[in-house]
Write an enzyme that holds these catalytic residues in place. Structure first.
Site, PDB file in Angstrom:
ATOM      1  N   ASP A 171       1.061  -1.133   0.072  1.00  0.00           N
ATOM      2  CA  ASP A 171      -0.010   0.020   0.009  1.00  0.00           C
ATOM      3  C   ASP A 171       1.111   1.195   0.033  1.00  0.00           C
ATOM      4  O   ASP A 171       2.317   1.161  -0.543  1.00  0.00           O
ATOM      5  CB  ASP A 171      -0.925  -0.028   1.148  1.00  0.00           C
ATOM      6  CG  ASP A 171      -2.296   0.769   1.002  1.00  0.00           C
ATOM      7  OD1 ASP A 171      -2.186   1.717   0.373  1.00  0.00           O
ATOM      8  OD2 ASP A 171      -3.422   0.239   1.305  1.00  0.00           O
ATOM      9  N   HIS A 209       2.013   2.152  -3.033  1.00  0.00           N
ATOM     10  CA  HIS A 209       1.040   2.889  -3.746  1.00  0.00           C
ATOM     11  C   HIS A 209       1.598   4.135  -3.953  1.00  0.00           C
ATOM     12  O   HIS A 209       0.843   5.134  -4.285  1.00  0.00           O
ATOM     13  CB  HIS A 209      -0.158   2.784  -3.060  1.00  0.00           C
ATOM     14  CG  HIS A 209      -1.013   1.614  -3.427  1.00  0.00           C
ATOM     15  ND1 HIS A 209      -2.206   1.347  -2.708  1.00  0.00           N
ATOM     16  CD2 HIS A 209      -0.772   0.419  -3.871  1.00  0.00           C
ATOM     17  CE1 HIS A 209      -2.763   0.060  -2.922  1.00  0.00           C
ATOM     18  NE2 HIS A 209      -1.709  -0.440  -3.851  1.00  0.00           N
TER      19      HIS A 209
END
Ligand SMILES: *[C@@H]1O[C@H](CO)[C@@H](O)[C@H](O)[C@H]1NC(C)=O
Ligand SMILES: *[C@@H]1O[C@H](CO)[C@@H](O)[C@H](O)[C@H]1NC(C)=O
Length: 392
Positions: A219, A242
């Site tokens: 993430d 991310h």
């Protein structure tokens, strides 16, 4: 006689567990009954050691977690305020969480594994490892209950460095309500597919400096949330993951405030986003005075993105938005793995203002031209490839 023996015993124990020097004292968890065999629960030993560390009448005290040992820890909280002006947690060995989900014992439902709270003057270093044993959690259905591995709450003057932190069940490090915190030379790793395994999350904090670190997770590498100001991030390698995110801000009508964020000299490889600002519809407040400089992107899906339409559900009542202004991008170069190089999707009512782009050069991975798109974004640009249509 018996008393004398007792005094001697204490004396011997202090000698055994500490290194004397004029101003510093070391407490070794092994002297408090920790086994370090990786199987026996060493939580109570750590807490006993912490009690002495925190209560010590010295200026500088060390908690030693020695090398070549693995300490199994259940969720635990190292609480202050403490006597010493500075506590050094010397993590040379490994601390590991329970391997199976069912055996975790949480403290009053707080979904945290290792927590430091109400502490001023904390140094954590030593080249050791923190293993969150997340794999069992990632596969379980119990998504919302997955714990944060390392949590700093209400802290001041914290320095964290030279640690390898891996496989948290959820986010690896979360920082909330802290002032003056530096993280450097750390390595955070979790598989690309592991859900919600942010590297570092910051909220309600200020004067944060994160640099010279590698973050490779499933993430956000770093996420900056509401109530945060004066954050410098530099020399970070991010990917997979991310990217570095401001937000998402304004969820459930939150009045979010984020300002003075400076992200410099960061490299993103194979991430889904590079530098992102994201907000929910219906929120209030602002994200402003944000600078991204000397950013390198390699095969990043959305290298530069502002996303104010985070919720796909459009509701009548969600007319407000977090105001985004004074965001600059300078010297952002590299390749995109999609068509998009730059996407500025701003709210129709609030919009984004004073967006500056300078020296942007992003192509698709095969060298062909990538796209830049804008909705409701205002500002200026120079030397941008692709040209950003709304900024001139
Ligand atoms: C961030 O960088 C700026 C400019 O280099 C500097 O003035 C400021 O003190 C830094 N703040 C932190 C928290 O590192
Ligand atoms: C940029 O970051 C890299 C590490 O990712 C470092 O080696 C290099 O010295 C940094 N450059 C500058 C100009 O700060």
């Amino acid at each position: 006689m018996k008393n004398l023996f007792f005094v001697l015993l204490i004396f011997v124990r202090v000698i055994a567990s500490s290194t004397f020097c004029p101003s510093s004292l070391t407490f070794n968890v092994l002297s408090y009954g920790a086994t370090g065999n990786g199987h026996t629960d060493d939580t109570q030993a750590f807490l006993k050691a912490w009690k002495d560390v925190c209560g010590a009448t010295r200026n500088y005290v060390k908690l030693l977690i020695p090398d070549n040992k693995m300490f199994l820890l259940q969720p635990l909280s190292f609480k202050g305020p403490c006597n010493p002006a500075t506590i050094e947690v010397l993590l040379e060995g490994t601390v590991t969480a329970p391997e199976r989900v069912g055996v975790w014992k949480f403290l009053d439902n707080r979904r945290k594994w290792i927590q430091f709270s109400d502490i001023s003057g904390l140094v954590m270093k030593g080249g050791g490892q923190i293993d969150g044993q997340g794999a069992a959690w990632w596969n379980s259905n119990d998504v919302s209950n997955r714990p944060t591995a390392l949590h700093f709450h209400n802290c001041k003057d914290v320095r964290l460095s030279s640690i390898h932190h891996k496989n948290s069940p959820r986010n690896h490090i979360s920082i909330d309500t802290c002032n003056s915190l530096e993280i450097s030379h750390i390595h955070i790793t979790a598989p690309e597919e592991s859900p919600n395994t942010d590297g570092i999350d910051i909220s309600g904090s200020s004067n944060i400096f994160i640099h010279s670190s590698h973050i490779q997770t499933g993430d956000d590498c770093i996420a900056i949330n509401s109530g945060t100001s004066s954050v410098n991030i530099s020399d970070i390698f991010c990917g997979p993951g991310h990217g570095i995110s401001i937000g998402s801000l304004g969820r459930n009508g939150e009045d979010a405030r984020v300002e003075e964020i400076y992200v410099r000299n960061c490299t993103f490889v194979g991430t889904s986003n590079g530098v992102r600002v994201k907000t929910w519809r219906g929120g209030r407040g602002y994200a402003r005075k944000i600078r991204f400089e000397d950013i390198k992107v390699v095969g990043v899906k959305q290298p530069v993105i502002i996303d104010q339409e985070y919720s796909s559900v459009e509701m009548e009542s969600e007319r407000s938005a977090v105001k985004i202004s004074e965001v600059s991008y300078r010297n952002v170069k590299g390749t995109s793995s999609s068509d998009s190089a730059v996407e500025l999707s701003c709210d129709p009512n609030v919009g984004c203002s004073e967006i500056l782009m300078e020296d942007i050069s992003i192509t698709k991975e095969d060298g062909s031209v990538a796209t830049a798109s804008c909705t409701n974004a205002h500002g200026t640009s120079s030397h941008c490839n692709p040209i950003v249509p709304c900024l001139n």
